[in-house]
Motif scaffolding. Structure first.
Motif, short mmCIF file in Angstrom:
data_model
loop_
_atom_site.label_atom_id
_atom_site.label_comp_id
_atom_site.label_asym_id
_atom_site.label_seq_id
_atom_site.Cartn_x
_atom_site.Cartn_y
_atom_site.Cartn_z
N ALA A 111 -9.76 7.14 -1.24
CA ALA A 111 -9.03 5.92 -1.58
C ALA A 111 -8.54 6.00 -3.02
O ALA A 111 -8.93 6.91 -3.78
CB ALA A 111 -9.93 4.70 -1.38
N SER A 112 -7.70 5.04 -3.41
CA SER A 112 -7.13 5.10 -4.76
C SER A 112 -6.81 3.73 -5.32
O SER A 112 -6.26 3.64 -6.41
CB SER A 112 -5.85 5.95 -4.75
N TRP A 113 -7.16 2.66 -4.63
CA TRP A 113 -6.72 1.33 -5.07
C TRP A 113 -7.34 0.95 -6.42
O TRP A 113 -6.72 0.20 -7.20
CB TRP A 113 -7.08 0.27 -4.02
N PHE A 160 0.84 -1.20 0.00
CA PHE A 160 0.00 0.00 0.00
C PHE A 160 0.87 1.25 0.00
O PHE A 160 1.86 1.34 0.74
CB PHE A 160 -0.91 0.02 1.23
N SER A 176 -15.44 -5.43 -8.76
CA SER A 176 -14.01 -5.26 -9.04
C SER A 176 -13.76 -4.81 -10.48
O SER A 176 -12.66 -4.43 -10.83
CB SER A 176 -13.26 -6.57 -8.77
N GLN A 201 -7.61 -5.98 4.52
CA GLN A 201 -7.56 -4.86 5.48
C GLN A 201 -6.68 -5.16 6.69
O GLN A 201 -6.49 -4.30 7.53
CB GLN A 201 -8.98 -4.53 5.96
N TRP A 261 -4.86 9.20 3.97
CA TRP A 261 -3.96 8.13 4.40
C TRP A 261 -3.11 8.52 5.60
O TRP A 261 -2.29 7.72 6.07
CB TRP A 261 -3.06 7.73 3.23
#
Length: 602
Positions: free
Chosen positions: A508-510, A74, A470, A362, A81
């Motif tokens: 978030a950015s995933w 990560f 996803s 997580q 963050w």
């Protein structure tokens, strides 16, 4: 006390300045993902992204530097963050620290061409006459439009009805679809034609919106409108952050103005189960709050103590609120993964002989229920059946996402179950589990995330409704396997994603960086998969709350990007462009302002 933090390459640089001497202090905080200490302290305890870092003695006024780093690949992306919910423990005292600046900051909207009708979602058709009708309100049957009048007044957009307003007459036509409507707008009045209460409601919402976006001068002509999809949803994660019932009701009001008709209520996850069900009171009593002395520490910005639970009366009030707005509520429980607290409350849902080492993405260890244990079925069936009976939509979302690698691989009981049922992989066992749980709630229809289609026996079955999150690939596969699918690809409708790559942004950015215009750059039925069209039943936006510490922080993340979600859920043409959506978002800013909604744009 003073706390500063910023992103420095792969690290987070933290500076703590005490206002008095502190002996052997421990800094407690949460990050978006599990972390390690690079310099400046020793990691004393961790649970998912929650950390307790032992520091050296602190002298007043002397800054102490600490460097942190997320693990497992990560990378910190922006201010979301940084440490959330930070506080100190020292000498038996718990000392709150000032919160770092949070939430999305205002950003400009692009200039774009003005739409002929400034409304989202765009109507299916409009034949203008070139005239305008003055309408500060409408003169109509109060009983027929009571829900819209109440909505208008709650949102600061009212009144909708006034005896001195533009005449509004209702006509009934059984040939008009159940959610469709026609509007004939003329300088001397409006005729709204529909076949149902829902169509009448949506026609009135269109009039309410146009009155505001066109400064009280309605473009005259005929509007013909109907939705593309029956499922037009918005999800809210109330497990990671407890949103007040009033906040949920306000979100539903915004949904109604955009003709979204399904609220996906995510009140259960690793961190909490927040609905006060009668069958398992210890579940919500022990998990509703997190922080010091609780079952779960202050993960995801929980701080010293945070949380709450929803009474059954709260649920019934929100159900009634939704019904008045033509919105049904989809409740979600979680099985078999995302069950960290559930397994803590009911430890016999785990195999005591399990020697596995699974951990969730997580960072939670042992967050999967074991389907070989009788206690698992006592708990899951009681929970599922009570929740299913409470909500009148006739659907229950059973979860089924993010099963960790290695789940059940160390469990002798799970191995024996797989042998008995001729199952080989963890996906086979998960599919078997979901199929059994789905059967336990009949005749209520099950719903689940995309992973529920996996397994050698076809997965969950039972005519389940699956949500493809996803990306669209799993949704295409599920549709071809015979499942109805709601498309909610994270790359386009996950409204917790950051708007930009700016480290001063928030989110978030995933999955993606998601500016407003990217909510449009996809098709719910991909061009290379036209065969799945009969199985794609809807579109849903989602909002996950890992970095939310106050209700208001959700608002600028959701709106105005929810305009793109509503467009994809309603419009059949994929015609709206990014600049046009920006222009429409600008037209909606007065509506958001009237609601007191923090849009993040000016």
């Amino acid at each position: 006390m003073k706390l500063d933090a910023h992103i420095d390459g792969p690290d987070i640089a933290v500076t703590l300045t005490a206002d008095r001497p502190l002996s052997a202090p421990v800094l407690c905080f949460s990050l978006m993902a599990p972390a390690e200490v690079v310099t400046g302290g020793t990691l004393a305890h961790a649970c998912a992204g929650y950390c307790e870092v032992a520091l050296p003695d602190l002298a007043p006024g002397m800054p102490h530097a600490l460097r942190l780093r997320h693990v497992a690949g990560f990378q910190p992306a922006n201010r979301a963050w940084l440490p959330l919910g930070a506080h100190l423990r020292a000498g038996g005292e718990t000392i709150p620290l000032p919160a770092l600046p949070s939430g999305r900051r205002p950003a400009p909207l692009m200039d774009g061409p003005a739409a002929e009708l400034r409304i989202v979602p765009p109507v299916a058709g409009f034949a203008p006459t070139g005239e305008t009708a003055v309408a500060t309100a409408f003169h109509a049957d109060p009983k027929a439009f009571a829900p819209v009048e109440a909505l208008a007044r709650r949102t600061g957009l009212g009144p909708f009805l006034d005896p001195a307003g533009l005449p509004l007459r209702v006509a009934v036509d059984g040939q008009v679809g159940p959610e469709a409507y026609l509007l004939d707008i003329a300088p001397d009045g409006v005729v709204l034609t529909a076949s149902s209460r829902t169509g009448r409601f949506y026609g009135a919402v269109t009039l309410l919106t146009l009155r505001h976006t066109h400064a009280g001068r309605l473009p005259c002509g005929r509007i013909e409108d109907a939705p593309r999809f029956a499922w037009r949803g918005q999800h809210l994660d109330c497990a990671r952050h407890f949103f007040e019932p009033d906040t949920i009701a306000r979100l539903m009001d915004l949904m109604a103005l955009l003709k979204l008709n399904r609220f996906h209520w995510h009140f259960a996850d690793d961190e909490a189960f927040r609905l006060e069900i009668e069958s398992l009171p210890e579940l919500w009593q022990r998990t509703a709050f997190r922080g010091a002395g609780e079952l779960v520490p202050g993960v995801f910005g929980g701080g010293i103590r945070a949380g709450g639970s929803y009474s059954l009366d709260d649920a019934r009030t929100l159900i009634a609120h939704g019904e008045a707005l033509e919105i049904g509520i989809l409740p979600e429980i979680e099985a078999p993964a995302h069950a960290f607290t559930l397994a803590k409350v009911f430890p016999e849902t785990r195999d005591p002989g399990d020697k596995g080492t699974e951990a969730s993405v997580q960072g939670y260890p042992e967050n999967v229920l074991n389907p070989a244990m009788p206690e698992t079925w006592r708990v899951l069936e009681a929970m599922a059946q009570e929740v299913a009976q409470l909500f009148p939509l006739g659907l229950l979302h059973l979860g089924c996402d993010e099963l960790p690698e290695g789940a059940w691989e160390g469990s002798p009981a799970a191995d024996a179950l797989k042998a008995r049922e001729n199952l080989v992989t963890r996906d086979d066992l998960q599919g078997w589990t979901m199929h059994r749980l789905a059967g336990a709630i009949a005749p209520v229809r099950p719903a689940a995330w995309e992973e529920a289609a996996r397994g050698r026996n076809g997965g969950i079955g039972h005519d389940a409704l699956l949500f493809s999150w996803s990306g669209q690939g799993p949704g295409i596969e599920a549709a071809r396997a015979g499942y109805d699918v709601v498309m909610c690809p994270a790359q386009h409708v996950y409204l917790d994603m950051a708007h930009s790559a700016d480290p001063d942004d928030w989110g978030a950015s995933w999955a993606a960086v998601l500016p407003l215009e990217e909510t449009l750059t996809w098709s719910p039925v991909p061009a290379d998969a036209p065969d799945i069209a009969p199985r794609v039943v809807g579109v849903e936006g989602t909002f996950w709350s890992e970095f939310t510490t106050r209700d208001k922080e959700m608002e600028a993340m959701v709106a105005p990007r929810i305009l793109g979600v509503a467009t994809k859920a309603w419009d059949r043409t994929d015609r709206l462009t990014g600049p046009e959506l920006h222009a429409l978002a600008r037209a909606y800013l007065p509506i958001l302002d009237a609601m007191g909604w923090e849009s993040g744009y000016r």
